[in-house]
Design a protein around this motif. Structure first.
Motif, PDB file in Angstrom:
ATOM      1  N   LEU A  10       0.852  -1.187   0.000  1.00 19.67           N
ATOM      2  CA  LEU A  10       0.000   0.000   0.000  1.00 19.67           C
ATOM      3  C   LEU A  10       0.889   1.239   0.000  1.00 19.67           C
ATOM      4  CD1 LEU A  10      -2.769   1.392   0.331  1.00 19.67           C
ATOM      5  CD2 LEU A  10      -2.476   1.133   2.809  1.00 19.67           C
ATOM      6  N   ALA A  40      -6.206  -5.044 -12.994  1.00 15.27           N
ATOM      7  CA  ALA A  40      -7.044  -4.350 -12.023  1.00 15.27           C
ATOM      8  C   ALA A  40      -8.366  -5.103 -11.881  1.00 15.27           C
ATOM      9  CB  ALA A  40      -7.290  -2.920 -12.479  1.00 15.27           C
ATOM     10  N   THR A  90      -3.341   0.940  -9.286  1.00 16.66           N
ATOM     11  CA  THR A  90      -3.741  -0.134  -8.392  1.00 16.66           C
ATOM     12  C   THR A  90      -4.103  -1.376  -9.185  1.00 16.66           C
ATOM     13  OG1 THR A  90      -4.518   1.370  -6.669  1.00 16.66           O
ATOM     14  CG2 THR A  90      -5.460  -0.853  -6.698  1.00 16.66           C
ATOM     15  N   LEU A 118       0.171  -7.609  -5.150  1.00 17.18           N
ATOM     16  CA  LEU A 118      -0.836  -6.559  -5.153  1.00 17.18           C
ATOM     17  C   LEU A 118      -0.212  -5.205  -4.836  1.00 17.18           C
ATOM     18  CD1 LEU A 118      -3.796  -5.615  -5.257  1.00 17.18           C
ATOM     19  CD2 LEU A 118      -3.950  -6.208  -2.822  1.00 17.18           C
ATOM     20  N   THR A 120      -1.481  -1.358  -4.172  1.00 17.70           N
ATOM     21  CA  THR A 120      -2.632  -0.510  -3.903  1.00 17.70           C
ATOM     22  C   THR A 120      -2.150   0.916  -3.694  1.00 17.70           C
ATOM     23  OG1 THR A 120      -3.796  -2.346  -2.846  1.00 17.70           O
ATOM     24  CG2 THR A 120      -4.645  -0.125  -2.440  1.00 17.70           C
ATOM     25  N   SER A 122      -3.315   4.636  -2.755  1.00 12.98           N
ATOM     26  CA  SER A 122      -4.406   5.409  -2.163  1.00 12.98           C
ATOM     27  C   SER A 122      -4.311   6.868  -2.605  1.00 12.98           C
ATOM     28  CB  SER A 122      -4.346   5.324  -0.637  1.00 12.98           C
ATOM     29  OG  SER A 122      -3.133   5.886  -0.162  1.00 12.98           O
TER      30      SER A 122
END
Length: 123
Positions: A10, A40, A90, A118, A120, A122
Motif C-alpha cells: 500500500l 485491475a 492499483t 498486489l 494498492t 491510495s
C-alpha cells in the motif's frame, strides 16, 4: 520452473514502490523477454513493461516516464521501479517470461507467470 514476484503493498499517490521477480528451478532469463503485466479488478490483464533479450525496453503509454524495468541475467531477477504512482496503477502485478527473444506485449506470448503481487495506491 517458477517466477516469484514480491514488493507489492500500500502506498500513497505520488509515492514509489519497487517490484522484484526471481526465477528458480529450470527457468532462466538468458535468451528470453521478461515483462510485467497488471490486472485491475474487473479488467483484463494488460501489458506494463518488457525487457527483451534483443532490442530496447518497451513501456505502456500509461506508465511511460514513471516506471522502469531492469533485469539481472546472472541473478535471474527482473525488477520494476514504479515512481509517481497514481490511484489507477492499483492492480495485481505479474512478472512473466516470454518464449521469444524480442519484445512482446501480449499475454499469449508469455509462457511462464509469477503468482502476482498486489499494489494498492491510495489517493
Amino acid at each position: 520452473v517458477q517466477l516469484q514476484a514480491s514488493g507489492g503493498g500500500l502506498v500513497q499517490a505520488g509515492g514509489s514502490l519497487k517490484l522484484s521477480c526471481a526465477a528458480s528451478g529450470r527457468t532462466r532469463l538468458v535468451g528470453a523477454t521478461m515483462a510485467w503485466f497488471r490486472q485491475a479488478p474487473g479488467k483484463e490483464r494488460e501489458f506494463v513493461a518488457a525487457s527483451p533479450w534483443i532490442g530496447a525496453r518497451t513501456y505502456a503509454d500509461s506508465i511511460k516516464g514513471r516506471f522502469a524495468i531492469s533485469r539481472d541475467n546472472v541473478k535471474d531477477t527482473v525488477s520494476l521501479q514504479m515512481n509517481s504512482l497514481k490511484a489507477e496503477d492499483t492492480a495485481v502485478y505479474y512478472c512473466a517470461r516470454g518464449n521469444r527473444a524480442v519484445v512482446a506485449t501480449t499475454v499469449h506470448e508469455y509462457n511462464y507467470w509469477g503468482q502476482g503481487t498486489l499494489v494498492t495506491v491510495s489517493s
